[in-house]
Design a protein around this motif. Structure first.
Motif, PDB file in Angstrom:
ATOM      1  N   VAL A  82       4.375   5.486  -5.691  1.00  0.00           N
ATOM      2  CA  VAL A  82       4.322   5.481  -7.157  1.00  0.00           C
ATOM      3  C   VAL A  82       3.261   6.460  -7.640  1.00  0.00           C
ATOM      4  CG1 VAL A  82       3.734   4.079  -9.176  1.00  0.00           C
ATOM      5  CG2 VAL A  82       5.259   3.161  -7.430  1.00  0.00           C
ATOM      6  N   GLY A  83       2.119   6.481  -6.974  1.00  0.00           N
ATOM      7  CA  GLY A  83       1.057   7.417  -7.342  1.00  0.00           C
ATOM      8  C   GLY A  83       1.521   8.853  -7.213  1.00  0.00           C
ATOM      9  N   GLY A  84       2.266   9.161  -6.176  1.00  0.00           N
ATOM     10  CA  GLY A  84       2.796  10.514  -5.985  1.00  0.00           C
ATOM     11  C   GLY A  84       3.760  10.903  -7.091  1.00  0.00           C
ATOM     12  N   VAL A  85       4.621   9.978  -7.467  1.00  0.00           N
ATOM     13  CA  VAL A  85       5.581  10.246  -8.549  1.00  0.00           C
ATOM     14  C   VAL A  85       4.838  10.477  -9.864  1.00  0.00           C
ATOM     15  CG1 VAL A  85       7.417   9.210  -9.957  1.00  0.00           C
ATOM     16  CG2 VAL A  85       7.502   9.044  -7.458  1.00  0.00           C
ATOM     17  N   LEU A  86       3.828   9.654 -10.132  1.00  0.00           N
ATOM     18  CA  LEU A  86       3.058   9.821 -11.377  1.00  0.00           C
ATOM     19  C   LEU A  86       2.293  11.143 -11.392  1.00  0.00           C
ATOM     20  CD1 LEU A  86       1.709   6.193 -11.942  1.00  0.00           C
ATOM     21  CD2 LEU A  86       3.584   7.357 -13.131  1.00  0.00           C
ATOM     22  N   ALA A  87       1.739  11.527 -10.250  1.00  0.00           N
ATOM     23  CA  ALA A  87       1.023  12.802 -10.171  1.00  0.00           C
ATOM     24  C   ALA A  87       1.977  13.968 -10.415  1.00  0.00           C
ATOM     25  CB  ALA A  87       0.338  12.936  -8.816  1.00  0.00           C
ATOM     26  N   LEU A  88       3.163  13.878  -9.843  1.00  0.00           N
ATOM     27  CA  LEU A  88       4.161  14.928 -10.048  1.00  0.00           C
ATOM     28  C   LEU A  88       4.573  14.999 -11.511  1.00  0.00           C
ATOM     29  CD1 LEU A  88       5.918  17.045  -8.668  1.00  0.00           C
ATOM     30  CD2 LEU A  88       7.612  15.262  -8.261  1.00  0.00           C
ATOM     31  N   SER A 145       0.831  -1.202   0.000  1.00  0.00           N
ATOM     32  CA  SER A 145       0.000   0.000   0.000  1.00  0.00           C
ATOM     33  C   SER A 145       0.869   1.258   0.000  1.00  0.00           C
ATOM     34  CB  SER A 145      -0.920  -0.020   1.226  1.00  0.00           C
ATOM     35  OG  SER A 145      -1.710   1.131   1.263  1.00  0.00           O
ATOM     36  N   ALA A 146       1.892   1.265   0.833  1.00  0.00           N
ATOM     37  CA  ALA A 146       2.809   2.411   0.883  1.00  0.00           C
ATOM     38  C   ALA A 146       3.534   2.572  -0.445  1.00  0.00           C
ATOM     39  CB  ALA A 146       3.807   2.234   2.020  1.00  0.00           C
ATOM     40  N   GLN A 147       3.890   1.463  -1.052  1.00  0.00           N
ATOM     41  CA  GLN A 147       4.583   1.512  -2.335  1.00  0.00           C
ATOM     42  C   GLN A 147       3.671   2.101  -3.419  1.00  0.00           C
ATOM     43  OE1 GLN A 147       5.936  -2.305  -3.704  1.00  0.00           O
ATOM     44  NE2 GLN A 147       7.720  -1.386  -4.640  1.00  0.00           N
TER      45      GLN A 147
END
Length: 100
Positions: free
Chosen positions: A82-88, A76-78
Motif C-alpha cells: 500500500v505504501g508503494g502504491v501511495l508513493a507512486l 507488514s507486506a500488505q
C-alpha cells in the motif's frame, strides 16, 4: 466495479476469515479448525493468499489455524504494498503539477 469498491470487498473478506479463526481460538495446531472459504471468488483468493503468506497454516487435511507471526508478516507486506502504491500516486500527482 471501481478499485475502491474492490479494496473494500478484499478487506471485508480478510477480516471475515481472520475473525472466524480468532473467534474459534484456532491459534495452534491442536486448536485448528475445519474451514472452507465461502463460495465467492474474493473469499477463496483471500484464503489462498493468507495460506500462501503463512498467516493460515494447515495442520491436517482441511484443518487450519491462524499463525500470529505469519499474520504479522502478511500485514507488514500488505502495508509495504500500500505504501508503494501511495508513493507512486504521489509521484504521479507531483509530475502532473510540475507539468501544469
Amino acid at each position: 466495479m471501481s478499485g475502491a469498491a474492490v479494496a473494500v470487498l478484499v478487506a471485508k473478506a480478510r477480516r471475515r476469515i481472520i475473525r472466524r479463526f480468532d473467534e474459534a481460538g484456532a491459534h495452534s495446531a491442536p486448536t485448528a479448525i475445519a474451514f472452507t472459504p465461502r463460495d465467492r471468488l474474493i473469499d477463496r483468493r483471500m484464503f489462498a493468499r493468507l495460506q500462501r503468506d503463512g498467516a493460515l497454516v494447515e495442520s491436517a487435511p482441511g484443518r487450519f489455524y491462524l499463525d500470529a507471526e505469519g499474520l504479522d508478516r502478511f500485514r507488514s507486506a500488505q502495508r509495504r504494498r500500500v505504501g508503494g502504491v501511495l508513493a507512486l500516486a504521489a509521484a504521479a500527482v507531483g509530475a502532473i503539477i510540475a507539468l501544469a
